[in-house]
Design an enzyme around this catalytic site. Structure first.
Site, PDB file in Angstrom:
ATOM      1  CG  HIS A 181      32.570  40.568  35.574  1.00 44.90           C
ATOM      2  ND1 HIS A 181      33.618  40.458  36.461  1.00 44.90           N
ATOM      3  CD2 HIS A 181      31.488  40.940  36.323  1.00 44.90           C
ATOM      4  CE1 HIS A 181      33.206  40.766  37.680  1.00 44.90           C
ATOM      5  NE2 HIS A 181      31.908  41.051  37.616  1.00 44.90           N
ATOM      6  CD  GLU A 214      35.898  38.526  34.367  1.00 44.12           C
ATOM      7  OE1 GLU A 214      35.484  37.507  34.960  1.00 44.12           O
ATOM      8  OE2 GLU A 214      36.144  39.596  34.947  1.00 44.12           O
ATOM      9  CG  HIS A 239      34.197  35.780  37.864  1.00 45.14           C
ATOM     10  ND1 HIS A 239      33.675  36.980  37.440  1.00 45.14           N
ATOM     11  CD2 HIS A 239      33.278  35.240  38.698  1.00 45.14           C
ATOM     12  CE1 HIS A 239      32.493  37.172  38.006  1.00 45.14           C
ATOM     13  NE2 HIS A 239      32.218  36.122  38.769  1.00 45.14           N
ATOM     14  CD  GLU A 251      38.149  36.043  39.612  1.00 48.22           C
ATOM     15  OE1 GLU A 251      38.816  36.024  38.547  1.00 48.22           O
ATOM     16  OE2 GLU A 251      37.380  36.957  39.930  1.00 48.22           O
TER      17      GLU A 251
END
Length: 301
Positions: free
Chosen positions: A22, A25, A98, A152
């Site tokens: 993404h 990020e 992420h 994450e």
């Protein structure tokens, strides 16, 4: 399976650490670039978000009509490089990096609660781990490899990089790579129970019936309380006029991805998970003789 049985698994000869899936990020992007520069100098492709096209571009469907966007082309290139997904030639392990705007700390996300490689890595990192519902048709980047998970880390606003979040990600990746080295060298990892969080459902923001516009925000008592138990009748939302809306679920569950910026367009204010214990068996790498015997058994079948 006996609890003390040692499961022999193939060597993890190829590991892919991916960042920038993404495009906003940044911790994973900077970390991946730093590690790739150590190996060789190469041109970095334009930073784009692959968020919306991964499900289509990695799926077995044929090409879509019309011009193919860059993100879809790039996704197919990644599938060819790391996979193809589901093939014997796919890399052994994918770690997809992420960032989240939610207060989730360092969290590891997998698509199966019986991938012993991933669960042992989760144990090694001693981090909060939660697994999504078992989803053999997942088309996310970390599903391309034979084993894979997403790392994450947050909270971090999209489009910026925070040094403490970057440092946590760097340490997490290094611990993961250390574990891979231990595993490949023949170390035996003992079996043990591991707590995981299995996603149950998503909750959307309260919306106006006619305009569908959001009419409430996450309640201040819930904000930043990711993985803290949410009980029925606990404050959930606060309307813009000041009214408290409470959680009406039948059971206490664990919220995560609370108020994640990227999920507004998806209609997700937070996700809820159920915590449970999974027995992870002892594992070690296959010897060459065991690998050959396994291949012969597959050929006979």
């Amino acid at each position: 399976m006996e609890v003390d049985e040692v499961v022999r698994l193939p060597r993890l000869s190829r590991v892919a650490v991916c960042g920038g899936t993404h495009g906003n990020e940044l911790s994973g992007e900077f970390l991946a670039k730093k590690k790739s520069r150590r190996r060789r100098s190469r041109k970095t492709p334009p930073r784009q978000s692959l968020n919306r096209c991964r499900m289509v571009s990695l799926s077995p469907r044929g090409p879509l009509p019309g011009a193919v966007p860059y993100e879809m082309i790039r996704s197919r290139e990644l599938n060819a490089t790391l996979g193809p997904k589901g093939s014997p030639g796919a890399v052994e392990l994918v770690c997809d990096l992420h960032n989240t705007t939610a207060n989730m700390g360092l969290c590891l996300i997998a698509y199966s609660d019986c991938d012993w490689i991933c669960l042992h890595i989760f144990r090694h990192l001693q981090a909060s781990a939660h697994s999504g519902k078992i989803n053999p048709k997942s088309y996310s980047l970390d599903s391309v490899g034979k084993h894979g998970f997403a790392m994450e880390i947050g909270p971090q606003p999209h489009g910026v990089v925070r040094s403490n979040v970057y440092a946590a990600m760097k340490a997490g990746v290094q611990h993961m790579l250390d574990w891979v080295c231990f595993f490949n060298s023949g170390s035996t990892f003992e079996g043990e129970y591991v707590d995981v969080f299995t996603m149950i459902k998503h909750i959307d923001y309260p919306r106006d019936r006619e305009t569908r516009k959001i009419r409430a925000a996450i309640h201040p008592q819930l904000q930043d309380q990711d993985f803290c138990l949410l009980h029925p009748e606990d404050p959930l939302f606060q309307t813009f006029s000041g009214e408290t809306l409470r959680y009406k679920g039948d059971e206490a569950l664990y919220p995560f991805f609370i108020n994640e910026c990227a999920y507004y367009e998806k209609g997700i204010a937070l996700s809820l998970a159920r915590k449970r214990r999974v027995m992870v068996p002892a594992i070690r790498v296959q010897t060459e003789r065991e690998r050959q015997a396994h291949m012969e058994e597959e050929e006979e079948e």
